[in-house]
Scaffold this motif. Structure first.
Motif, PDB file in Angstrom:
ATOM      1  N   ASP A  27     148.033  -8.031  -1.354  1.00  0.00           N
ATOM      2  CA  ASP A  27     147.604  -8.898  -2.266  1.00  0.00           C
ATOM      3  C   ASP A  27     145.980  -8.865  -2.193  1.00  0.00           C
ATOM      4  O   ASP A  27     145.748  -8.998  -0.885  1.00  0.00           O
ATOM      5  CB  ASP A  27     148.326 -10.239  -2.226  1.00  0.00           C
ATOM      6  N   THR A  29     142.542 -11.406  -4.101  1.00  0.00           N
ATOM      7  CA  THR A  29     141.960 -11.874  -5.120  1.00  0.00           C
ATOM      8  C   THR A  29     140.512 -11.707  -5.646  1.00  0.00           C
ATOM      9  O   THR A  29     139.891 -11.336  -4.726  1.00  0.00           O
ATOM     10  CB  THR A  29     141.902 -13.416  -4.689  1.00  0.00           C
ATOM     11  N   LEU A  39     144.492 -12.059  -9.600  1.00  0.00           N
ATOM     12  CA  LEU A  39     145.383 -11.999  -8.488  1.00  0.00           C
ATOM     13  C   LEU A  39     145.859 -10.349  -8.729  1.00  0.00           C
ATOM     14  O   LEU A  39     146.466 -10.132  -9.688  1.00  0.00           O
ATOM     15  CB  LEU A  39     146.720 -12.758  -8.487  1.00  0.00           C
ATOM     16  N   THR A  41     146.945  -6.531  -6.553  1.00  0.00           N
ATOM     17  CA  THR A  41     147.806  -6.031  -5.717  1.00  0.00           C
ATOM     18  C   THR A  41     148.032  -4.535  -5.915  1.00  0.00           C
ATOM     19  O   THR A  41     147.089  -3.844  -6.832  1.00  0.00           O
ATOM     20  CB  THR A  41     149.180  -6.737  -5.756  1.00  0.00           C
ATOM     21  N   ARG A  52     151.383  -9.264  -9.846  1.00  0.00           N
ATOM     22  CA  ARG A  52     150.130  -9.251 -10.128  1.00  0.00           C
ATOM     23  C   ARG A  52     149.785  -7.904 -10.648  1.00  0.00           C
ATOM     24  O   ARG A  52     150.370  -6.939 -10.739  1.00  0.00           O
ATOM     25  CB  ARG A  52     149.829  -9.373  -8.467  1.00  0.00           C
ATOM     26  N   TRP A  53     148.491  -7.963 -11.024  1.00  0.00           N
ATOM     27  CA  TRP A  53     147.872  -6.916 -11.668  1.00  0.00           C
ATOM     28  C   TRP A  53     147.510  -5.839 -10.648  1.00  0.00           C
ATOM     29  O   TRP A  53     147.058  -6.141  -9.503  1.00  0.00           O
ATOM     30  CB  TRP A  53     146.389  -7.231 -12.190  1.00  0.00           C
TER      31      TRP A  53
END
Length: 153
Positions: A27, A29, A39, A41, A52-53
């Motif tokens: 992960d 940001t 967010l 990953t 998450r994208w």
């Protein structure tokens, strides 16, 4: 020339850092000015969070959005009234035995609704010009196809 900057902060340190492949999260940001944080990953196949994208999805989304923005601009300039636009792009990624890989293609599937029948043919033709002008499509080393469908309201 335009410059795009952002901040990418890894948030996946679970304590021991990268002491082992299963010891850390993927992960992160992504931040850019006052915009909401994104967010991000890895793909779930590589231990990422499915909520998450991932970078592969972001690349496909960037291609689709760039095409959309150029297309709407061209339609507006040509007097073509677009009432609806959706796309379901598909990216094909080839993975090699060493774990690396690359996209072999991305195909856009824009579905456009225009206001009048007389606009349909021009609306269909403008996809080719949007594709030629798209900054992102011009920047990638793989085929970006477009299979549009234009209907009338």
């Amino acid at each position: 020339m335009h410059r795009y900057t952002l901040q990418l902060t890894w948030t996946g340190n679970r304590g021991p850092g990268t002491t082992g492949y299963r010891e850390y999260g993927r992960d992160a940001t992504a931040s850019a000015g006052a915009k909401p944080d994104l967010l991000v990953t890895a793909d779930p196949a590589y231990r990422g969070d499915a909520d998450r994208w991932n970078p592969e999805e972001l690349l496909v989304a960037a291609l689709a959005q760039c095409h959309l923005l150029w297309y709407l601009h061209l339609c507006s300039s040509a007097g073509v009234v677009v009432r609806q636009y959706t796309d379901s792009p598909v990216g094909e990624l080839v993975v090699h035995p060493d774990g690396g890989g690359e996209f072999s293609s991305v195909t856009l599937h824009p579905r456009v609704v225009v206001a009048e029948q007389g606009m349909r043919e021009r609306a269909l033709a403008l996809h080719a010009q949007a594709h030629q002008l798209c900054f992102i499509a011009r920047s990638v080393a793989f085929e970006v196809g477009c299979e549009p469908l234009v209907t009338v309201e």
